[in-house]
Design a protein around this motif. Structure first.
Motif, PDB file in Angstrom:
ATOM      1  N   LEU A  34       0.807  -1.200   0.000  1.00  0.00           N
ATOM      2  CA  LEU A  34       0.000   0.000   0.000  1.00  0.00           C
ATOM      3  C   LEU A  34       0.863   1.284   0.000  1.00  0.00           C
ATOM      4  CD1 LEU A  34      -3.127   0.189   0.043  1.00  0.00           C
ATOM      5  CD2 LEU A  34      -2.958   0.777   2.469  1.00  0.00           C
ATOM      6  N   ALA A  37      -0.052   7.009  -3.066  1.00  0.00           N
ATOM      7  CA  ALA A  37      -0.164   7.302  -4.498  1.00  0.00           C
ATOM      8  C   ALA A  37       0.748   8.463  -4.879  1.00  0.00           C
ATOM      9  CB  ALA A  37      -1.613   7.627  -4.839  1.00  0.00           C
ATOM     10  N   TYR A  48      -3.143   9.400  -0.639  1.00  0.00           N
ATOM     11  CA  TYR A  48      -3.636   8.103  -1.096  1.00  0.00           C
ATOM     12  C   TYR A  48      -4.817   8.289  -2.042  1.00  0.00           C
ATOM     13  CZ  TYR A  48      -0.731   5.924   2.451  1.00  0.00           C
ATOM     14  OH  TYR A  48       0.342   5.509   3.205  1.00  0.00           O
ATOM     15  N   GLN A  52      -7.509   2.944  -3.266  1.00  0.00           N
ATOM     16  CA  GLN A  52      -6.642   2.143  -2.380  1.00  0.00           C
ATOM     17  C   GLN A  52      -7.366   1.703  -1.103  1.00  0.00           C
ATOM     18  OE1 GLN A  52      -3.225   5.118  -2.552  1.00  0.00           O
ATOM     19  NE2 GLN A  52      -2.086   3.172  -2.606  1.00  0.00           N
ATOM     20  N   GLU A  55      -7.955  -2.116  -1.064  1.00  0.00           N
ATOM     21  CA  GLU A  55      -6.744  -2.880  -0.759  1.00  0.00           C
ATOM     22  C   GLU A  55      -6.373  -2.729   0.721  1.00  0.00           C
ATOM     23  OE1 GLU A  55      -2.183  -3.066  -2.470  1.00  0.00           O
ATOM     24  OE2 GLU A  55      -3.804  -2.409  -3.766  1.00  0.00           O
TER      25      GLU A  55
END
Ligand code: MG
Length: 363
Positions: A34, A37, A48, A52, A55
């Motif tokens: 993770l 981003a 992020y 996401q 996940e």
């Protein structure tokens, strides 16, 4: 840089929405899971993407199940049901081991730890020793031309092998497997029983490759060994089953390795559709069909009064589980119970070879 951040969430908002603390998010990122981003190059602040969140939830649930971070990374790249199912089995094994340890602790506490007993640990151990008494019945059934089921019925080991591949392969595979498991298992440990099963696998596989008429043969194996004086070591490959009756309830100790069982586990087939499925007898694992074999293995504490049933699929396909339960809890002796189980399968059509081993655990 701001245009890159558009649509992204700062780490605080992502933390609120995912339920994962910023500290945990940073530790996941450090492990390669993770990654943010985007990272603001000036402030180092992490952002992020909304996509996401899914996940993050998957990772969090796997962490709650104590799956290591490295394995989570593998699972995210290969989210196969088989891989996840191995973790389900691992959790069950861990649970059984903890339960076995607690049971031993309970028995030790009952025995006491006074100085008068400190010099006699062997006597204490003897109080936990249990014994197996077993009987077996087999019947060719009303359809098959040969009986390819084989069984073992010893005081430290009971087992069933249901051969496949047609004559003479099926009975060769099951007979060879029983002989090797009996020779290789002395009652030492669950590991020893697994090693015996693997030795049988190699022997059947090599024999199948050496004789044309035996090509493709294999067998199920369901074996229960008495180890450490008070534990049941269970090793299973295929669709022969082990059941345990304890305190008036019936528990299946094994998982079927069949195509239909996999489909049920994946939610793609309803349990009541199994009996009519055209591929209901297709195995996903068997002894002797590959150089190595994937075993299910578990240890269970044996308790005085337990009654065990091992059976080939001739029984489990023709006899409903509620009937198995009532026959196994009828208080009849072992021989009568074994007879009644096999007779019921024959009365239901006897579509396959039917073999049972019924055993009692006594002090
Ligand atoms: Mg069968």
């Amino acid at each position: 840089m701001l245009s890159v951040m558009d649509g992204l969430m700062p780490i605080g908002e992502f933390s609120d929405r995912s339920g994962l603390s910023p500290k945990r998010l940073r530790s996941y990122a450090a492990a390669g899971l993770l990654p943010p981003a985007a990272v603001d190059p000036e402030s180092g602040y992490r952002y992020y993407a909304p996509g996401q969140l899914h996940e993050a939830r998957v990772i969090d649930e796997l962490r709650r199940a104590d799956v290591p971070l490295a394995e989570i990374s593998t699972l995210l790249h290969d989210p196969s049901p088989e891989r996840l199912h191995r973790w389900v089995r691992q959790v069950e094994l861990d649970k059984d081991e903890r339960r076995a340890a607690l049971e031993r602790a309970r028995q030790l506490l009952e025995v006491g730890s006074g100085a008068d007993r400190a010099d006699s640990p062997i006597d204490e151990r003897k109080e936990q020793v249990v014994h197996l008494t077993a009987t077996t019945r087999t019947d060719i059934g009303r359809v098959r031309k040969a009986n390819e089921d084989r069984a073992l019925c010893l005081d430290h080991l009971i087992a069933i092998a249901d051969g496949m591949g047609g004559p003479p392969g099926g009975e060769t595979a099951s007979t060879l497997t029983m002989a090797i498991v009996q020779a290789a298992f002395s009652g030492r440990s669950l590991d020893e029983l697994q090693a015996a099963a693997r030795a049988a696998n190699v022997a059947v596989f090599e024999r199948a490759g050496a004789e044309d008429q035996l090509e493709g043969m294999g067998t199920t194996l369901c074996a229960v060994g008495l180890v450490d004086a008070d534990e049941l070591a269970v090793v299973n490959v295929g669709d022969s089953r082990a059941y345990l009756v304890r305190d008036g309830s019936l528990q299946q100790l094994t998982t079927d390795h069949t195509l239909v069982a996999e489909l049920v586990r994946q939610g793609e087939l309803a349990q009541d559709e199994v009996a009519a499925h055209p591929q209901r007898s297709v195995l996903t694992r068997a002894v002797g069909v590959a150089p190595t074999v994937d075993l299910d293995a578990a240890a269970h504490v044996a308790c005085r009064g337990d009654r065990l049933l091992l059976c080939s699929d001739g029984l489990s396909n023709d006899v409903p589980e509620d009937v198995i339960f009532s026959l196994m809890t009828s208080d009849r002796d072992l021989d009568a119970t074994a007879d009644e189980l096999v007779d019921y399968a024959l009365a239901s059509g006897g579509h396959d070879n039917t073999t049972v081993v019924v055993a009692d655990v006594s002090a």
